[in-house]
Design a protein around this motif. Structure first.
Motif, mmCIF file in Angstrom:
data_model
loop_
_atom_site.group_PDB
_atom_site.id
_atom_site.type_symbol
_atom_site.label_atom_id
_atom_site.label_comp_id
_atom_site.label_asym_id
_atom_site.label_seq_id
_atom_site.Cartn_x
_atom_site.Cartn_y
_atom_site.Cartn_z
ATOM 1 N N GLY A 157 0.819 -1.213 0.000
ATOM 2 C CA GLY A 157 0.000 0.000 0.000
ATOM 3 C C GLY A 157 0.846 1.254 0.000
ATOM 4 N N ILE A 158 0.242 2.338 0.444
ATOM 5 C CA ILE A 158 0.884 3.648 0.466
ATOM 6 C C ILE A 158 0.683 4.253 1.851
ATOM 7 C CG2 ILE A 158 0.885 5.980 -0.513
ATOM 8 C CD1 ILE A 158 -0.175 4.783 -3.107
ATOM 9 N N VAL A 159 1.756 4.821 2.394
ATOM 10 C CA VAL A 159 1.672 5.502 3.684
ATOM 11 C C VAL A 159 0.928 6.819 3.472
ATOM 12 C CG1 VAL A 159 2.966 6.562 5.570
ATOM 13 C CG2 VAL A 159 3.791 4.441 4.521
ATOM 14 N N THR A 160 -0.086 7.072 4.298
ATOM 15 C CA THR A 160 -0.889 8.289 4.137
ATOM 16 C C THR A 160 -0.651 9.311 5.240
ATOM 17 O OG1 THR A 160 -2.737 7.287 5.342
ATOM 18 C CG2 THR A 160 -2.692 7.008 2.954
ATOM 19 N N ALA A 161 -0.176 8.882 6.409
ATOM 20 C CA ALA A 161 0.002 9.833 7.509
ATOM 21 C C ALA A 161 1.026 9.310 8.507
ATOM 22 C CB ALA A 161 -1.324 10.100 8.218
ATOM 23 N N GLN A 162 1.848 10.241 9.040
ATOM 24 C CA GLN A 162 2.796 9.966 10.119
ATOM 25 C C GLN A 162 2.380 10.830 11.298
ATOM 26 O OE1 GLN A 162 7.025 10.655 9.248
ATOM 27 N NE2 GLN A 162 7.216 11.509 11.317
ATOM 28 N N LEU A 163 2.038 10.217 12.413
ATOM 29 C CA LEU A 163 1.439 10.935 13.523
ATOM 30 C C LEU A 163 2.384 11.157 14.695
ATOM 31 C CD1 LEU A 163 -2.026 9.131 13.503
ATOM 32 C CD2 LEU A 163 -1.340 11.201 12.302
ATOM 33 N N VAL A 164 3.604 10.672 14.634
ATOM 34 C CA VAL A 164 4.589 10.879 15.702
ATOM 35 C C VAL A 164 5.928 11.233 15.069
ATOM 36 C CG1 VAL A 164 3.462 9.339 17.351
ATOM 37 C CG2 VAL A 164 5.150 8.420 15.752
ATOM 38 N N GLU A 165 6.825 11.764 15.896
ATOM 39 C CA GLU A 165 8.160 12.102 15.435
ATOM 40 C C GLU A 165 9.188 11.177 16.094
ATOM 41 O OE1 GLU A 165 8.824 14.157 13.077
ATOM 42 O OE2 GLU A 165 6.750 14.870 12.863
ATOM 43 N N ASN A 166 10.329 11.103 15.467
ATOM 44 C CA ASN A 166 11.386 10.230 15.982
ATOM 45 C C ASN A 166 11.810 10.657 17.396
ATOM 46 O OD1 ASN A 166 13.045 8.044 15.767
ATOM 47 N ND2 ASN A 166 14.655 9.097 14.603
ATOM 48 N N ILE A 226 -1.830 5.271 17.977
ATOM 49 C CA ILE A 226 -1.770 5.301 16.509
ATOM 50 C C ILE A 226 -0.597 6.171 16.078
ATOM 51 C CG2 ILE A 226 -2.974 5.949 14.395
ATOM 52 C CD1 ILE A 226 -5.585 5.385 15.828
ATOM 53 N N VAL A 227 0.310 5.590 15.312
ATOM 54 C CA VAL A 227 1.527 6.299 14.901
ATOM 55 C C VAL A 227 1.601 6.534 13.394
ATOM 56 C CG1 VAL A 227 2.835 5.473 16.885
ATOM 57 C CG2 VAL A 227 2.804 4.111 14.782
ATOM 58 N N MET A 228 0.816 5.773 12.614
ATOM 59 C CA MET A 228 0.904 5.882 11.160
ATOM 60 C C MET A 228 -0.383 5.353 10.542
ATOM 61 S SD MET A 228 3.938 4.350 8.686
ATOM 62 C CE MET A 228 5.139 5.600 9.156
ATOM 63 N N ARG A 229 -0.706 5.886 9.353
ATOM 64 C CA ARG A 229 -1.844 5.370 8.596
ATOM 65 C C ARG A 229 -1.396 5.001 7.193
ATOM 66 N NH1 ARG A 229 -4.769 9.753 11.230
ATOM 67 N NH2 ARG A 229 -6.211 8.876 12.775
ATOM 68 N N MET A 230 -2.033 3.994 6.636
ATOM 69 C CA MET A 230 -1.733 3.588 5.264
ATOM 70 C C MET A 230 -3.013 3.043 4.623
ATOM 71 S SD MET A 230 0.323 -0.037 5.642
ATOM 72 C CE MET A 230 0.197 -0.315 3.862
#
Length: 389
Positions: free
Chosen positions: A183-192, A201-205
């Motif tokens: 798939g494709i990553v759609t959102a990054q909700l946290v930083e390193n 929830i840390v990422m959406r795809m």
């Protein structure tokens, strides 16, 4: 001075004739005024409309797979391998938590397992010797039972540590967040370097190789559709004018939404190669898989009102007398946003009043507004002409 009788008589006759003429003229003006004061109302004949050959419904495009990703364990984030917009493959690394604590936990449990195995091995040997001695009546039954119990306890301890070790190994694996599908990553909700909690929830795809379109069908229409899995429908998108896509019926709800009284229906289609369709776009679904329906008689919704007993009525204009009269009718469901189906009470040749019906009374004289088309006046001309596509 004496007046001439002939002159007096002539003057009286002249005055009488003048007053009579003025009286006649005044009557004509009053009549014209009454005509001008008649209420002007729009009229038309009922329309016999063929059954719809298609139904159109708005919808929204979405990916057939949409996932919010989270870790199953806690820990500080040490790596973000993929960014929004990047394509990923199943099991590919997306994010990584610091695994050191989990590795140390595994080493501790491995050491404990070694000790438990040694104790279990010794207990098994002790039980084997006790078993031989008990068979020769060298030791008491209590000593035999104690050796057997100790061996079973040590074996259980080994199983317990092995289970803990398995959990620790799973937790170590869970420090790596991997793609569940292509798939494709759609959102990054946290930083390193942030501290991440389990379940956060840390990422959406999503996967847009296949697209879905959700639409809601009113209860008045759902009974006219042949809902069969795989049935085809035409999809149009306002932002892609002129392009048509074919979608297939995937699933539908058999329970109406309690608020909107509509049924959710989902269609799917393969994503076009040029990726012109994207999630979030508005679309319109055209359904042609309909049950056979006979032509129906309809009148404007504004023409229908109710009498004192709650019966549906319409007002009929009599062209000979110029007066109006009410007539009871039997109504069915709405045909569209502006017309309602009439099941009884009309033969189709009545000239009905379509506006201002709440101000009408029995026997009231009105003046019909001139129709804009000949079809409105000719019932035979109207039959079968209108068809909603």
């Amino acid at each position: 001075m004496r007046r001439n009788p002939c002159k007096v008589l002539a003057w009286c006759l002249g005055t009488f004739i003048t007053m009579a003429l003025l009286s006649c003229g005044g009557g004509e003006n009053t009549s014209d005024s009454d005509v001008e004061k008649r209420r002007k109302v729009p009229v038309e004949y009922p329309q016999v409309i063929d059954a719809q050959t298609a139904y159109n419904y708005p919808g929204e495009i979405k990916a057939w797979k949409e996932t919010s990703l989270s870790f199953r364990v806690d820990g500080p984030l040490v790596d973000i391998a993929k960014k929004p917009g990047e394509r990923v493959f199943q099991e590919e690394l997306l994010m990584q938590l610091d695994p050191r604590d989990y590795r140390d936990r595994i080493r501790i449990l491995e050491a404990e397992l070694d000790g438990a195995l040694a104790r279990a091995n010794k207990a098994s040997q002790d039980f084997a010797r006790a078993k031989q001695l008990f068979a020769k009546n060298v030791i008491a039954k209590a000593d035999y039972d104690l050796a057997r119990s100790n061996a079973a306890s040590q074996n259980a301890s080994v199983k317990n540590i092995r289970a803990q070790l398995s959990v620790a190994q799973h937790q170590l694996k869970d420090t790596s967040l991997r793609a569940p599908y292509d798939g494709i990553v759609t959102a990054q909700l946290v930083e390193n370097h942030e501290m991440i909690r389990a379940g956060q929830i840390v990422m959406r795809m999503h996967d847009i190789s296949t697209l879905e379109i959700n639409t809601n069908i009113p209860e008045n229409d759902i009974g006219h559709l042949l809902l069969q899995k795989g049935s085809k429908a035409v999809l149009t998108v306002p932002s892609l004018s002129g392009r048509l896509f074919t979608a297939a019926l995937k699933e539908w709800s058999t329970e109406a939404d309690k608020t909107t009284r509509t049924y959710k229906v989902t269609f799917s289609l393969p994503a076009p190669q040029d990726r012109s369709l994207l999630p979030g776009m508005t679309a319109e679904i055209t359904l042609r898989n309909l049950k056979a329906r006979k032509p129906v008689m309809t009148v404007p919704l504004d023409a229908v009102t109710a009498d004192s007993e709650g019966n549906s009525i319409i007002w009929i204009y009599d062209e000979k007398s110029g007066m109006v009269g009410s007539k009871k009718i039997a109504t069915a469901e709405m045909h569209d946003d502006s017309r309602i189906i009439v099941n009884g009470g009309l033969d189709g040749n009545e000239l009905i009043i379509t506006g201002g019906v709440h101000f009408l009374v029995e026997g009231m004289q009105v003046e019909p507004l001139k129709p804009s088309t000949v079809d409105t006046l000719n019932p035979e001309h109207r039959k079968g002409q209108e068809s909603t596509l």
